[in-house]
Design a protein around this motif. Structure first.
Motif, PDB file in Angstrom:
ATOM      1  N   TYR A 136      11.127  -4.132  -6.265  1.00 50.92           N
ATOM      2  CA  TYR A 136      11.384  -5.499  -5.821  1.00 50.92           C
ATOM      3  C   TYR A 136      10.321  -5.872  -4.797  1.00 50.92           C
ATOM      4  N   ASP A 137       9.602  -6.934  -5.077  1.00 48.19           N
ATOM      5  CA  ASP A 137       8.556  -7.415  -4.173  1.00 48.19           C
ATOM      6  C   ASP A 137       8.244  -8.848  -4.566  1.00 48.19           C
ATOM      7  N   PRO A 138       8.307  -9.783  -3.618  1.00 42.13           N
ATOM      8  CA  PRO A 138       8.007 -11.172  -3.970  1.00 42.13           C
ATOM      9  C   PRO A 138       6.534 -11.381  -4.324  1.00 42.13           C
ATOM     10  N   GLY A 139       5.687 -10.415  -4.000  1.00 41.26           N
ATOM     11  CA  GLY A 139       4.259 -10.541  -4.299  1.00 41.26           C
ATOM     12  C   GLY A 139       3.939 -10.097  -5.723  1.00 41.26           C
TER      13      GLY A 139
ATOM     14  N   ASN B 268      14.803   4.777   4.918  1.00 39.43           N
ATOM     15  CA  ASN B 268      14.066   3.716   5.615  1.00 39.43           C
ATOM     16  C   ASN B 268      12.942   4.310   6.459  1.00 39.43           C
ATOM     17  N   THR B 269      11.716   4.129   5.969  1.00 35.28           N
ATOM     18  CA  THR B 269      10.537   4.479   6.779  1.00 35.28           C
ATOM     19  C   THR B 269       9.780   3.204   7.135  1.00 35.28           C
ATOM     20  N   GLY B 270      10.417   2.026   6.883  1.00 31.70           N
ATOM     21  CA  GLY B 270       9.740   0.742   7.121  1.00 31.70           C
ATOM     22  C   GLY B 270       9.836   0.336   8.582  1.00 31.70           C
TER      23      GLY B 270
ATOM     24  N   LEU C  70      16.612   8.138   7.897  1.00 33.18           N
ATOM     25  CA  LEU C  70      15.982   7.102   8.716  1.00 33.18           C
ATOM     26  C   LEU C  70      14.811   7.690   9.491  1.00 33.18           C
ATOM     27  N   ASP C  71      13.654   7.051   9.378  1.00 31.36           N
ATOM     28  CA  ASP C  71      12.543   7.406  10.264  1.00 31.36           C
ATOM     29  C   ASP C  71      12.370   6.326  11.320  1.00 31.36           C
ATOM     30  N   VAL C  72      13.052   5.222  11.115  1.00 32.45           N
ATOM     31  CA  VAL C  72      12.983   4.101  12.057  1.00 32.45           C
ATOM     32  C   VAL C  72      14.404   3.626  12.298  1.00 32.45           C
ATOM     33  N   TYR C  73      14.636   3.093  13.476  1.00 30.23           N
ATOM     34  CA  TYR C  73      15.997   2.714  13.843  1.00 30.23           C
ATOM     35  C   TYR C  73      15.914   1.443  14.675  1.00 30.23           C
TER      36      TYR C  73
ATOM     37  N   ILE D 227       0.828  -1.218   0.000  1.00 31.72           N
ATOM     38  CA  ILE D 227       0.000   0.000   0.000  1.00 31.72           C
ATOM     39  C   ILE D 227       0.859   1.264   0.000  1.00 31.72           C
ATOM     40  N   ILE D 228       1.888   1.276   0.869  1.00 32.21           N
ATOM     41  CA  ILE D 228       2.709   2.490   0.985  1.00 32.21           C
ATOM     42  C   ILE D 228       3.694   2.607  -0.185  1.00 32.21           C
ATOM     43  N   GLY D 229       4.359   1.494  -0.509  1.00 33.89           N
ATOM     44  CA  GLY D 229       5.346   1.528  -1.593  1.00 33.89           C
ATOM     45  C   GLY D 229       4.736   1.984  -2.911  1.00 33.89           C
ATOM     46  N   ARG D 230       3.483   1.619  -3.139  1.00 33.73           N
ATOM     47  CA  ARG D 230       2.815   2.031  -4.386  1.00 33.73           C
ATOM     48  C   ARG D 230       2.585   3.535  -4.421  1.00 33.73           C
TER      49      ARG D 230
ATOM     50  N   LEU E 127      12.758   1.800   1.467  1.00 27.44           N
ATOM     51  CA  LEU E 127      12.283   0.521   2.018  1.00 27.44           C
ATOM     52  C   LEU E 127      10.825   0.628   2.474  1.00 27.44           C
ATOM     53  N   HIS E 128       9.974  -0.227   1.926  1.00 25.92           N
ATOM     54  CA  HIS E 128       8.547  -0.222   2.284  1.00 25.92           C
ATOM     55  C   HIS E 128       8.008  -1.626   2.494  1.00 25.92           C
ATOM     56  N   CYS E 129       8.884  -2.532   2.934  1.00 25.77           N
ATOM     57  CA  CYS E 129       8.425  -3.905   3.204  1.00 25.77           C
ATOM     58  C   CYS E 129       8.317  -4.093   4.717  1.00 25.77           C
ATOM     59  N   PRO E 130       7.577  -5.088   5.168  1.00 28.80           N
ATOM     60  CA  PRO E 130       7.448  -5.316   6.612  1.00 28.80           C
ATOM     61  C   PRO E 130       8.713  -5.963   7.173  1.00 28.80           C
TER      62      PRO E 130
ATOM     63  N   GLU F  29      11.148 -12.335   9.468  1.00 29.16           N
ATOM     64  CA  GLU F  29      12.435 -13.043   9.563  1.00 29.16           C
ATOM     65  C   GLU F  29      13.197 -12.929   8.252  1.00 29.16           C
ATOM     66  N   SER F  30      12.455 -12.990   7.146  1.00 29.94           N
ATOM     67  CA  SER F  30      13.101 -12.967   5.829  1.00 29.94           C
ATOM     68  C   SER F  30      13.610 -11.587   5.432  1.00 29.94           C
ATOM     69  N   THR F  31      13.135 -10.532   6.094  1.00 33.03           N
ATOM     70  CA  THR F  31      13.592  -9.188   5.711  1.00 33.03           C
ATOM     71  C   THR F  31      14.507  -8.569   6.769  1.00 33.03           C
TER      72      THR F  31
HETATM   73  P1  NAI Z   1       1.774  -3.852   2.863  1.00 34.51           P
HETATM   74  O1  NAI Z   1       1.573  -5.151   3.561  1.00 34.51           O
HETATM   75  O2  NAI Z   1       0.650  -3.253   2.089  1.00 34.51           O
HETATM   76  O3  NAI Z   1       3.008  -3.987   1.842  1.00 34.51           O
HETATM   77  C1  NAI Z   1       4.207  -4.639   2.173  1.00 34.51           C
HETATM   78  C2  NAI Z   1       4.784  -5.180   0.867  1.00 34.51           C
HETATM   79  O4  NAI Z   1       6.069  -5.723   1.171  1.00 34.51           O
HETATM   80  C3  NAI Z   1       3.946  -6.322   0.263  1.00 34.51           C
HETATM   81  O5  NAI Z   1       3.666  -6.018  -1.096  1.00 34.51           O
HETATM   82  C4  NAI Z   1       4.842  -7.527   0.412  1.00 34.51           C
HETATM   83  O6  NAI Z   1       4.690  -8.457  -0.659  1.00 34.51           O
HETATM   84  C5  NAI Z   1       6.218  -6.889   0.386  1.00 34.51           C
HETATM   85  N1  NAI Z   1       7.270  -7.757   0.902  1.00 34.51           N
HETATM   86  C6  NAI Z   1       7.192  -8.786   1.765  1.00 34.51           C
HETATM   87  N2  NAI Z   1       8.393  -9.364   1.903  1.00 34.51           N
HETATM   88  C7  NAI Z   1       9.256  -8.680   1.113  1.00 34.51           C
HETATM   89  C8  NAI Z   1      10.635  -8.793   0.810  1.00 34.51           C
HETATM   90  N3  NAI Z   1      11.375  -9.761   1.356  1.00 34.51           N
HETATM   91  N4  NAI Z   1      11.181  -7.908  -0.037  1.00 34.51           N
HETATM   92  C9  NAI Z   1      10.445  -6.947  -0.618  1.00 34.51           C
HETATM   93  N5  NAI Z   1       9.125  -6.787  -0.376  1.00 34.51           N
HETATM   94  C10 NAI Z   1       8.539  -7.642   0.468  1.00 34.51           C
HETATM   95  O7  NAI Z   1       2.311  -2.854   3.977  1.00 34.51           O
HETATM   96  P2  NAI Z   1       2.309  -1.264   3.967  1.00 34.51           P
HETATM   97  O8  NAI Z   1       1.059  -0.757   4.560  1.00 34.51           O
HETATM   98  O9  NAI Z   1       2.706  -0.779   2.626  1.00 34.51           O
HETATM   99  O10 NAI Z   1       3.473  -0.949   5.029  1.00 34.51           O
HETATM  100  C11 NAI Z   1       4.820  -1.328   4.798  1.00 34.51           C
HETATM  101  C12 NAI Z   1       5.589  -1.202   6.103  1.00 34.51           C
HETATM  102  O11 NAI Z   1       5.746   0.165   6.437  1.00 34.51           O
HETATM  103  C13 NAI Z   1       4.880  -1.815   7.331  1.00 34.51           C
HETATM  104  O12 NAI Z   1       5.132  -3.203   7.443  1.00 34.51           O
HETATM  105  C14 NAI Z   1       5.471  -1.053   8.469  1.00 34.51           C
HETATM  106  O13 NAI Z   1       6.580  -1.771   8.991  1.00 34.51           O
HETATM  107  C15 NAI Z   1       5.958   0.252   7.827  1.00 34.51           C
HETATM  108  N6  NAI Z   1       5.242   1.419   8.360  1.00 34.51           N
HETATM  109  C16 NAI Z   1       5.969   2.439   8.900  1.00 34.51           C
HETATM  110  C17 NAI Z   1       5.336   3.552   9.419  1.00 34.51           C
HETATM  111  C18 NAI Z   1       6.088   4.717   9.988  1.00 34.51           C
HETATM  112  O14 NAI Z   1       5.487   5.575  10.647  1.00 34.51           O
HETATM  113  N7  NAI Z   1       7.392   4.829   9.769  1.00 34.51           N
HETATM  114  C19 NAI Z   1       3.870   3.624   9.435  1.00 34.51           C
HETATM  115  C20 NAI Z   1       3.218   2.527   8.784  1.00 34.51           C
HETATM  116  C21 NAI Z   1       3.881   1.464   8.282  1.00 34.51           C
END
Ligand code: NAI
Length: 339
Positions: free
Chosen positions: A179-182, A238-240, A264-267, A160-163, A210-213, A216-218
């Motif tokens: 890059y996204d395995p999905g 990195n905001t992930g 970095l927004d996360v550490y 959702i965010i990466g898009r 970086l926008h992946c969760p 363990e794999s990441t």
């Molecule tokens: P989402 O679940 O919609 O998208 C995550 C994407 O990462 C999916 O498309 C998934 O296939 C992909 N993914 C999974 N494993 C991967 C890998 N090994 N390599 C590359 N891509 C991979 O999640 P959303 O909503 O886009 O959020 C992403 C992350 O952003 C959250 O998991 C959270 O950690 C972080 N986040 C940070 C915030 C902040 O305030 N800094 C606020 C909200 C979310």
């Protein structure tokens, strides 16, 4: 088990802005709310005694010991007010019969726009420029940036965010590598994005975001090796989640110039630091302290989500999740991965 009133929700790590937005959203729900400034941990879990529902924040500890204490106090729902759930022991929750819900999407724009803000700040050295002009220094030396137009941005994780992030960067005229395995995102493909293997993305991106969760794999997806495989002088954002990047490898990469800019927004070790004022304390984290000395590094304290729209949406979804759970139709649940 103590008497529990199922319509009561206790929020840990609660700040005034949480109280304001939860009270506002609660006008539609009528839940009895209790706000605690304390972090949730094994010591403070006692505060939740008698509450069927507990709402932790991202740096609260929701490990097995804490869940056990919460369970003994009558808690049956962990209603996360975040998208990320890496801080919860989902296996322990399942074993204890505790449901976990989250806010899967609130404002992807908030996070994506913050990442873009970091890119613009770093590239045009806005953080340094503003400090300079306040001191009467109107020189430009050291502030040289580059056109984003025509450069390549690598998006790791196009959920959702990466898009949203990719669409904004395409608007700057940047080439998108993803890059996204999905499944590839149609709106990014429509903007000319190419889905490639991680190595190709690392080697060819001028900016990498970086926008992946955190899974363990990441964990440490960007480690010393990955940093070395990046284009020399590239920018990393990195905001992930902090654990996506091996923090100790960053200092060396910055000193050698291999990493050109870092936002970095996360550490990794942000727990116990971020979301609080520590300006009167000596910073004990040597890596963070060193990172803060680089002119080409900016760090924000997990604020990417922090917009009015996002806060209201987080509160409404969290309370809606709780009501749905009370009605016996839980939604936005997070299940333990099958091991
Ligand atoms: P989402 O679940 O919609 O998208 C995550 C994407 O990462 C999916 O498309 C998934 O296939 C992909 N993914 C999974 N494993 C991967 C890998 N090994 N390599 C590359 N891509 C991979 O999640 P959303 O909503 O886009 O959020 C992403 C992350 O952003 C959250 O998991 C959270 O950690 C972080 N986040 C940070 C915030 C902040 O305030 N800094 C606020 C909200 C979310």
């Amino acid at each position: 088990m103590p008497h529990t009133d199922s319509n009561r929700l206790i929020l840990f790590s609660a700040r005034q802005y949480d109280a304001d937005t939860f009270r506002q959203a609660n006008e539609a729900f009528g839940v009895e709310l209790d706000f605690q400034e304390a972090h949730l941990d094994a010591q403070t879990a006692i505060l939740a005694r008698g509450f069927a529902a507990v709402c932790p924040f991202v740096n609260d500890s929701v490990d097995e010991a804490v869940l056990q204490k919460l369970h003994e106090g009558g808690t049956r729902l962990i209603a996360l007010r975040s998208a990320g759930f890496n801080h919860v022991d989902l296996h322990a929750a399942k074993r204890l019969g505790i449901t976990v819900t989250r806010v899967p999407a609130y404002s992807p724009h908030a996070v994506a726009e913050h990442a873009v803000g970091m890119i613009l700040t770093l590239n045009r050295r806005l953080h340094r420029a503003v400090a300079r002009t306040r001191e009467g220094d109107f020189s430009l030396t050291g502030l040289l940036g580059f056109d984003l137009h025509g450069k390549t941005v690598g998006v790791i994780g196009t959920g959702i965010i990466g898009r949203v992030f990719g669409c904004i960067m395409a608007g700057f005229g940047m080439q998108l590598l993803c890059y996204d395995p999905g499944k590839p995102a149609d709106d990014l493909l429509a903007r000319g994005a190419r889905y490639v293997e991680l190595d190709e993305l690392l080697a060819n991106s001028d900016i990498l975001s970086l926008h992946c969760p955190l899974l363990e794999s990441t964990y440490h997806l960007i480690d010393e090796d990955a940093l070395n495989r990046m284009k020399r002088g590239a920018m990393l954002i990195n905001t992930g989640r902090g654990g996506l990047v091996e923090s100790n490898a960053l200092v060396g990469a910055l000193k050698s110039g291999q990493l050109g800019n870092l936002g970095l927004d996360v550490y990794e070790e942000e727990g116990g630091l971020f979301f609080e004022d520590h300006s009167d304390n000596l910073l004990q984290d040597d890596t963070l302290a060193r990172l803060l000395t680089f002119p080409n590094v900016i760090i924000t304290a997990h604020q990417a989500f922090f917009t009015r729209e996002a806060l209201i949406e987080i509160a409404a979804t969290t309370l809606g999740n709780m009501k749905a759970w009370l009605d016996g139709t839980p939604r936005n649940t997070v299940d333990a991965p099958s091991s």
